[in-house]
Design an enzyme around this catalytic site. Structure first.
Site, PDB file in Angstrom:
ATOM      1  N   ASP A 521       2.772   2.455  -2.340  1.00  0.00           N
ATOM      2  CA  ASP A 521       1.810   1.980  -1.213  1.00  0.00           C
ATOM      3  C   ASP A 521       0.712   2.026  -1.515  1.00  0.00           C
ATOM      4  O   ASP A 521       0.258   2.957  -2.049  1.00  0.00           O
ATOM      5  CB  ASP A 521       1.894   2.284   0.102  1.00  0.00           C
ATOM      6  CG  ASP A 521       1.257   1.286   0.923  1.00  0.00           C
ATOM      7  OD1 ASP A 521       0.866  -0.126   1.358  1.00  0.00           O
ATOM      8  OD2 ASP A 521       0.567   1.979   1.830  1.00  0.00           O
ATOM      9  N   ASP A 720       2.340   5.778   4.216  1.00  0.00           N
ATOM     10  CA  ASP A 720       1.635   6.322   5.050  1.00  0.00           C
ATOM     11  C   ASP A 720       1.551   5.779   6.147  1.00  0.00           C
ATOM     12  O   ASP A 720       0.806   5.735   7.710  1.00  0.00           O
ATOM     13  CB  ASP A 720       0.566   6.560   5.077  1.00  0.00           C
ATOM     14  CG  ASP A 720      -0.327   5.473   5.157  1.00  0.00           C
ATOM     15  OD1 ASP A 720      -0.465   3.961   4.576  1.00  0.00           O
ATOM     16  OD2 ASP A 720      -1.995   5.568   5.252  1.00  0.00           O
ATOM     17  N   ASP A 724       5.561   1.655   6.502  1.00  0.00           N
ATOM     18  CA  ASP A 724       6.640   1.989   4.224  1.00  0.00           C
ATOM     19  C   ASP A 724       7.666   2.766   5.022  1.00  0.00           C
ATOM     20  O   ASP A 724       8.109   2.818   4.482  1.00  0.00           O
ATOM     21  CB  ASP A 724       5.309   2.816   4.421  1.00  0.00           C
ATOM     22  CG  ASP A 724       4.060   2.089   3.578  1.00  0.00           C
ATOM     23  OD1 ASP A 724       4.386   0.985   3.226  1.00  0.00           O
ATOM     24  OD2 ASP A 724       3.481   2.567   4.228  1.00  0.00           O
TER      25      ASP A 724
END
Length: 832
Positions: A521, A720, A724
């Site tokens: 990400d 994080d 996700d």
């Protein structure tokens, strides 16, 4: 502010520490005031004060509490002491096997499957229930010390802290030294015929020598080594043959045979007799084997205790007391167990932070190295978070507690490390299958050895047959095989914790070495996760402040990271927010609502396409900002675009180095982001990322991970945020940034406390080192048994005339398991 200090008293009934100003009750006896943690203790004291004042736990002191200055606050006070007092440990303990965590017992003993001693399964603290676990079978959990019912090994505390000497170790050491004292003269008698002139033979007859050896060997075998027979019998009852089955058979056979030879020598045929007609006895073998195995147990227990160094280091971080700032302005030192959520604590220079919380006053630098691996102190000011166990620098701060006890990050880390140390790596399944056949195979080899030597061996045939069969039983060591994986996992996960790498289970540690694709990400993983507004381009008829005011008003109802950036940008520019109603959030696209009565929208191109809004002349300026790596958001009012806002999230300073190391390891790096393709590709070019998936919705992340897995890749996903979590769970290994959300950390197999990708590179190094150590251990264990058992059976005798004494077989067996543990301990020094 003047500082007022008050003394802490002790409840004379239960011994708990009590703050006099918060005592649930008090009583005056013989002119002295006593304070109580609860009304029940006060009632007991009033009924019979002499009973408690004369008892060992009566802890009243001669000091008189200092009267606090100032008046009582009318604000609600924290929970009374009886809600904070440390309870006595009266709950039953729980013991588990170090090899099989499914085995639980409420008392110490041996694992019914492997025969290993059971171990306590939770930290040995007066405030917690003790649990013991087997290092080879972590499903074996017991409430008291003992041995594992599967492998027979001594159980260990699930979480080990500084404690008094391990009673199992103390008992083994005592048995060992007494055995040494008795075995040395037995060996001297047994080998006396090698002394020139044979002086002992001239003094003692063969019969007298045998009786003396019997008297000396009996306490060694039947007292010092009695637990061998207990664990061996338990292994037969539980149908889980293990090392102690072999030891009990070997030493028992040698001792019982020798005992019968002394008591009834006339019953033995000539095949048992040596030259001169005597019957050889093997008390020295039985005693020496017992002594050497006891030595192995002592060395094993000492070495295994060192595997918990990481947990002990972490638990040492927690301070014992804290400076409580009370509502009336006075301050007092209280035990850390008495801290409650909402309390204000003063943390002075050089002190450890007592609990998790937020700074309300002051500023300082905090050393978080032992929690995150970051050696540089972190600057903290009002509003910054503090982690319990970290060390305050030169400043003084007042913090408000928001997590105590088991809820603190330190406690969660200790719990996670402990669970990871007891988890089983996939490679352990192969070891378990081999171990299941190992002991029966060794017993079969011993029987074949006995028969072969009895038929084909030299005279005295039965004496040779018995001796070689015992050597086969003794030299085999299933413990070395069983310890190979769990010891490496235990030490490796502990080493990772000290470097800010939290491994949730051994499976994640094993798979991480095989990862060939890393999906990342962008926000908060590659970047700092703290975006800021750097560009505002208004459309004709609008100015920057109007555009930013409209956007910030909309974002007031959003929790997206970019919302915080826009609100912060408006605040920096002194822009007041408008009135917002009918707020709507479009996941992955933007937000909409009415700002000061006008319909407004803020989002990406997808939102504008969905709403049939035209970007108009701002297309080119938007492309220019995206090419520069900025995330562009479009602002509309009453169906018309009024401006664009460029936000950038700085790349973490450690990201380029981390990606370079991962590329060097042959890992393909994929970036996922909801940003526009132009922005994403700009970032990817700067960082050398292999592939980019831009403008994706949160739900698409897990689908992309599935696609890579379907193509045969072993995928790690790092993120994080809450969005996700599905992808972290889907990946072969999920990696959460410690600076992210709790949901992400729960979904991941590995958590990087520092929150940067250098931690991932270190985690890969740790994974490779641990798996390499496991392979080394398994190689040592397999080779040892493959070579040792045939030699003990006598395969070298026809060609070289060599036989392996059971005593030497015992020494080899003893040091095989110790060598495996010692090799695993090398992981403590691995450079990450």
């Amino acid at each position: 502010m003047q500082e007022h200090i008050n003394t802490i008293e002790n409840d004379p009934v239960c011994g708990m520490t009590v703050d006099p100003d918060r005592a649930a009750a008090q009583s005056v006896h013989d002119g002295k005031t006593f304070y109580f943690c609860c009304q029940s203790c006060a009632t007991k004291f009033a009924t019979s004060p002499e009973k408690y004042l004369g008892a060992p736990n009566a802890t009243a002191t001669d000091s008189t509490p200092v009267q606090l200055l100032g008046t009582k606050s009318t604000q609600p006070s924290p929970p009374p002491p009886e809600q904070r007092a440390t309870p006595k440990q009266d709950a039953p303990a729980d013991y588990i096997c170090p090899m099989d965590p499914d085995i639980h017992e409420d008392r110490p003993g041996a694992c019914p499957k492997c025969g290993m001693a059971l171990e306590p399964a939770v930290p040995i603290q007066p405030t917690t229930r003790i649990e013991y676990v087997c290092p080879m079978h972590p499903q074996i959990v017991r409430s008291k010390r003992g041995s594992c019912p599967i492998c027979g090994m001594a159980l260990e505390p699930r979480d080990t802290v500084d404690q008094e000497e391990n009673p199992e170790l103390a008992d083994m050491a005592r048995r060992f030294w007494i055995s040494v004292a008795l075995t040395i003269p037995i060996l001297a008698l047994a080998m006396s015929d090698l002394i020139p002139g044979q002086p002992l033979q001239n003094i003692l007859s063969r019969s007298a020598t045998a009786w003396i050896e019997l008297l000396l060997a009996t306490p060694v075998v039947l007292w010092a080594g009695w637990f061998f027979f207990e664990r061996g019998w338990a292994s037969i009852v539980n149908r889980s043959l293990n090392m102690f089955t072999l030891i009990a058979l070997g030493t028992g056979t040698a001792y019982v045979y020798s005992l019968i030879a002394v008591l009834f020598p006339q019953i033995f045929p000539d095949s048992f007799r040596v030259m001169g007609g005597g019957i050889p006895v093997y008390f020295e073998a039985a005693a020496a084997i017992t002594t050497l195995v006891l030595l192995g147990q002592v060395l094993d227990l000492r070495a295994r205790s060192r595997t918990s160094t990481a947990i002990r280091s972490l638990l040492k971080l927690s301070p014992k007391s804290a400076r409580l700032v009370r509502a009336d302005g006075t301050e007092i030192d209280v035990p850390v167990e008495h801290i409650a959520v909402g309390d204000l604590l003063r943390v002075r220079p050089g002190e450890k932070v007592p609990a998790d919380g937020v700074i309300s006053e002051g500023e300082s630098s905090v050393d978080e190295s032992l929690m995150s691996g970051e050696s540089i102190p972190v600057e903290k000011s009002a509003g910054a978070r503090l982690i319990g166990g970290t060390v305050n620098g030169t400043g003084t701060v007042i913090m408000r507690v928001d997590r105590v006890g088991s809820e603190t990050l330190l406690s969660q880390i200790v719990r996670m490390v402990s669970e990871a140390q007891r988890s089983r790596a996939p490679v352990q399944k192969l070891v378990d299958r081999v171990s299941g056949y190992f002991v029966p195979a060794v017993i079969l080899v011993a029987v074949i050895t006995l028969i072969a030597w009895a038929i084909y061996g030299p005279e005295p045939r039965m004496a040779h047959a018995l001796l070689n069969a015992v050597a086969v039983l003794i030299i085999a060591c299933p413990c070395a095989l069983g310890l190979a994986t769990p010891m490496a996992v235990m030490v490796g996960t502990g080493r990772g914790a000290l470097a800010g790498i939290l491994v949730k289970n051994a499976q994640a540690l094993e798979i991480l070495e095989k990862v060939d694709t890393l999906v990342l990400d962008k926000t908060g993983t590659l970047t700092e996760g703290r975006p800021r507004v750097v560009s505002v381009i208004p459309a004709a008829g609008w100015n920057e402040k109007q555009v930013l005011r409209c956007a910030a008003t909309l974002e007031r109802g959003s929790e997206h990271p970019l919302a915080g950036a826009i609100l912060a940008g408006a605040k920096e520019r002194g822009i007041d927010l408008g009135n917002l109603i009918d707020f709507q959030s479009r996941t992955g696209k933007g937000v909409a609502g009415k700002v000061d009565g006008r319909s407004a929208a803020l989002g990406n191109r997808a939102l504008f396409a969905e709403s049939n809004l035209s970007i108009g002349k701002l297309v080119e300026p938007a492309k220019s900002l995206e090419a520069d790596g900025q995330t562009v958001m479009f602002v509309a009012a009453d169906g018309t675009i009024v401006g664009i806002i460029g936000v950038t999230d700085p790349v973490k300073s450690t990201t380029p180095e981390a990606l370079a190391k991962l590329h060097h390891d042959g890992i393909r790096i994929i970036m996922l982001t909801g940003d526009s393709r132009a922005t994403a590709e700009s970032v990817a070019r700067k960082l050398g990322i292999d592939q980019v998936h831009a403008e994706i919705l949160p739900g698409q992340k897990s689908e992309i991970v599935k696609q890579f897995q379907a193509n045969g890749h072993v995928v790690a996903m790092a993120g994080d945020g809450v969005n996700d979590a599905p992808a972290l769970s889907q990946a072969n290994v999920g990696i959460a940034m410690g600076t992210g959300t709790d949901v992400a950390m729960e979904s991941a197999g590995i958590t990087l406390l520092r929150g940067d990708l250098l931690g991932l590179a270190r985690a890969r190094t740790l994974s490779s080192a641990t798996m390499r150590n496991i392979r080394q251990n398994l190689f040592f264990a397999f080779i040892y048994n493959l070579v040792g058992v045939p030699i003990a059976a006598g395969v070298l005798y026809p060609h070289f005339g060599l036989l392996l004494s059971p005593i030497f077989a015992s020494a080899a067996m003893t040091f095989s398991s110790v060598s495996v543990i010692t090799n695993a301990l090398r992981l403590r020094k691995v450079q990450l």
